[in-house]
Structures are given as structure tokens and as C-alpha cells.
Design an enzyme around this catalytic site. Structure first.
Site, PDB file in Angstrom:
ATOM      1  N   ASP A   1     -11.675  14.483  -0.167  1.00 38.79           N
ATOM      2  CA  ASP A   1     -11.913  13.072  -1.126  1.00 38.79           C
ATOM      3  C   ASP A   1     -13.289  12.875  -1.359  1.00 38.79           C
ATOM      4  OD1 ASP A   1     -10.982  10.258  -0.862  1.00 38.79           O
ATOM      5  OD2 ASP A   1     -12.809   9.887   0.557  1.00 38.79           O
TER       6      ASP A   1
ATOM      7  N   SER B   1     -10.031   3.614  -2.070  1.00 37.30           N
ATOM      8  CA  SER B   1      -8.809   4.523  -2.186  1.00 37.30           C
ATOM      9  C   SER B   1      -8.098   3.914  -1.973  1.00 37.30           C
ATOM     10  CB  SER B   1      -9.126   6.102  -1.272  1.00 37.30           C
ATOM     11  OG  SER B   1     -10.534   5.925  -1.541  1.00 37.30           O
TER      12      SER B   1
ATOM     13  N   GLN C   1      -5.456  11.640  -6.102  1.00 41.57           N
ATOM     14  CA  GLN C   1      -5.696  10.287  -5.380  1.00 41.57           C
ATOM     15  C   GLN C   1      -6.065   9.218  -6.509  1.00 41.57           C
ATOM     16  OE1 GLN C   1      -9.919   8.258  -3.772  1.00 41.57           O
ATOM     17  NE2 GLN C   1      -8.604  10.283  -2.959  1.00 41.57           N
TER      18      GLN C   1
END
Length: 315
Positions: free
Chosen positions: A220, A244, A294
């Protein structure tokens, strides 16, 4: 403690604590002895400067919680998660694991993360017994400088406010951008690609679960940046808002996260205030360790003075 705007900022590592040790404590979930239809675990949160839980922390903890419900020979190979609400980094997180399916070769788990009785993250993950079979992998890009030949992030951010530098130093992950970081200034020419070397700042235990969870934690980091690079944006852009939305990860091959890994990232699309980034993680030998995707929300204030840019080029 306050940031450059004067807003209060929590000390990310009170008392000079070891950041890797702090990450390991966060990953050491406690379990409830009583089990009904779900397995319940509790995890602490890392203190974050703006009070919001780091998404990679929740990814890693949810992975650990699911792994706890499986035999050691059944390992994670994929996960898909949605960030539902901002988490409060001053509070613990409760994880509930639903044992959806256990087959001869695969298992499926659904993990929900809660704070104050409200879900903040929802993940479904699949696990497998590792068996021999067909194999191929996209090769590591050539011509990438080695991490020893690149400056550390602290050197590249020497002009940053001391408080902000301490925040980066408090991360358990050491980063070395192959191209100049975009924390303070955007990259020119604009590009939708970047590459970053990453590893933990100190040695981790040999437990494979720790390394698989730490890889989720690492996945991440910086994955949003190709979207920003494509549009000539820096993290310090006034009024910029990034969040996100979802995260997917596929573990292909085992690797130690306390050794250098190359994270190659690109953004194939952005539209309607949403940007998609994909990434591939390689070990030093060139083995493809994991793939990541993502999507993020990006809100950019209107700025007539900001020059138009076009994406292109390579890391």
C-alpha cells in the site's frame, strides 16, 4: 507537535521506539477464546500523524487474522479488499473472520475490520496448498539502478520540515525511489510510471506469515504515486485529497521483506476523480513475488496556473 500548517500532529513513534518492532506488535493479533459463527481477533493501531489508520496496516492485519484460521500449509495467494471508512489510529481494531469455504486445495475467508461497531475495511481472500504446476512470470525491467546506488529517502527530503522527516523515519519500511520522490515537487516530464526499492528497516523473524503480511503492508506504500505523476501533482499540492478505495493483491512466490524488493508501478487510467495503479514486486534475483492493483479517489482543486501535462515515458 504540529505540521507545517500548525495543525496538531501525533508523534508517530513516542519515545524513539523501533518502527519495525512497532509493526510486529501491530501484527500480533489477540484472539477471542469464544467462537460462534466467526473467529474474532483484536489488533492495535500504529499512531499516525493525522490520526487515520494506514491502509497497509489493515491489509496486513486482516491477512494475519485470516491465516490464523488455517493450517500452516495453506497459504494466501490472493485478496481483494475495500476501504469503507477512515480508521482511527488511536483505537484498536476488531477483525471478524468468516470461514466461507474449505476445499481439498483451496480455502476462502472473508475478513471484516471494525471500529466503534462500524466496518472500516472488508476483504475476501483465497488460500491454497502449494503444488507443482505450470509456471511463467513477467521479467523484471532491465536497467534499474540498484538500491545501494540510490540516495535514501531521508537524504532526498533534507529540505522537509523536521517533523515531517520524523514521520518518514518512523515508517518500518525503508524506501528508495528510482526517480525523484514527489512528496514536495511534481516530476517533470510527467509519467504514469515509477519504480521504488523497499524493505523493512531491520531484520524480521523467519515466520513466513510475518513476511506475507509485511508484503501486504508494503504493497500500500507509493502505489498511488503513478496517478499523481501522470498529472504533474506532488503530495504537497495545496488542497489535494487522495483516498484509497480498494486494493487487490496476488502472492505469487515467497520472499523475505527484510531484503530489498523492487516495486514497479504504473497507472493505466484515471477518470472521474478515480485513478487506477497496478504494480509488480520483484526480489533481487528477479523473481516476480506479487502483483498489486489499487484504485484511488483523487480530488484536485481548480488551478488555472498549473501547466497542462501529458503522461508518458518510463521510470
Amino acid at each position: 507537535m504540529a505540521d507545517e500548517s500548525g495543525a496538531p500532529v501525533s508523534d508517530p513513534l513516542p519515545g524513539g521506539a523501533d518502527p519495525v518492532a512497532a509493526m510486529l506488535r501491530v501484527l500480533d493479533l489477540s484472539s477471542s477464546e469464544a467462537r460462534t459463527t466467526e473467529d474474532i481477533f483484536t489488533g492495535a493501531s500504529q499512531v499516525m500523524p493525522q490520526g487515520r489508520v494506514f491502509g497497509g496496516q489493515v491489509l496486513a492485519q486482516a491477512t494475519v487474522a485470516a491465516i490464523r484460521t488455517l493450517p500452516p500449509e495453506r497459504v494466501p495467494h490472493s485478496m481483494h479488499g475495500y476501504f469503507l471508512r477512515p480508521g482511527d489510529s488511536s483505537r484498536n481494531i476488531t477483525f471478524s473472520v468468516d470461514r466461507i469455504h474449505d476445499g481439498r486445495s483451496f480455502s476462502t475467508r472473508r475478513t471484516q475490520a471494525f471500529q466503534n461497531g462500524m466496518p472500516i475495511f472488508s476483504m475476501i481472500a483465497s488460500f491454497e496448498d502449494e503444488d507443482p504446476g505450470i509456471e511463467h512470470a513477467e521479467p523484471m525491467p532491465v536497467g534499474i539502478p540498484q538500491p545501494e546506488d540510490l540516495p535514501g529517502l531521508e537524504q532526498q527530503l533534507s529540505g522537509l520540515h523536521p517533523t515531517s522527516r520524523r514521520i518518514f523515519a518512523a515508517s518500518p519500511i525503508e524506501l528508495r525511489h528510482v526517480t525523484t520522490p514527489i512528496y514536495l515537487e511534481p516530476s517533470f516530464p510527467a509519467t504514469s510510471r515509477q519504480a521504488v526499492w523497499a524493505r523493512t528497516r531491520s531484520r524480521l523473524p523467519d515466520d513466513p506469515t510475518i513476511h506475507r503480511a509485511a508484503l501486504a503492508f508494503l504493497s500500500d506504500l507509493t502505489i498511488q504515486e503513478p496517478v499523481l505523476r501522470a498529472h504533474g501533482l506532488a503530495w504537497a499540492t495545496p488542497g489535494l485529497k487522495v483516498a484509497s478505495l480498494d486494493h487487490a493483491m496476488w502472492w505469487h512466490r515467497y520472499a523475505r521483506v527484510d531484503e530489498w524488493l523492487l516495486y514497479v508501478q504504473e497507472s493505466p487510467s484515471a477518470r472521474g476523480g478515480r485513478g487506477l495503479s497496478t504494480g509488480r514486486i520483484y526480489d533481487r534475483d528477479g523473481s516476480l513475488v506479487a502483483s498489486v492493483a489499487q484504485e484511488i479517489m483523487v480530488r484536485v482543486p481548480a488551478d488555472e496556473d498549473r501547466p497542462p501535462v501529458s503522461a508518458g515515458g518510463s521510470s
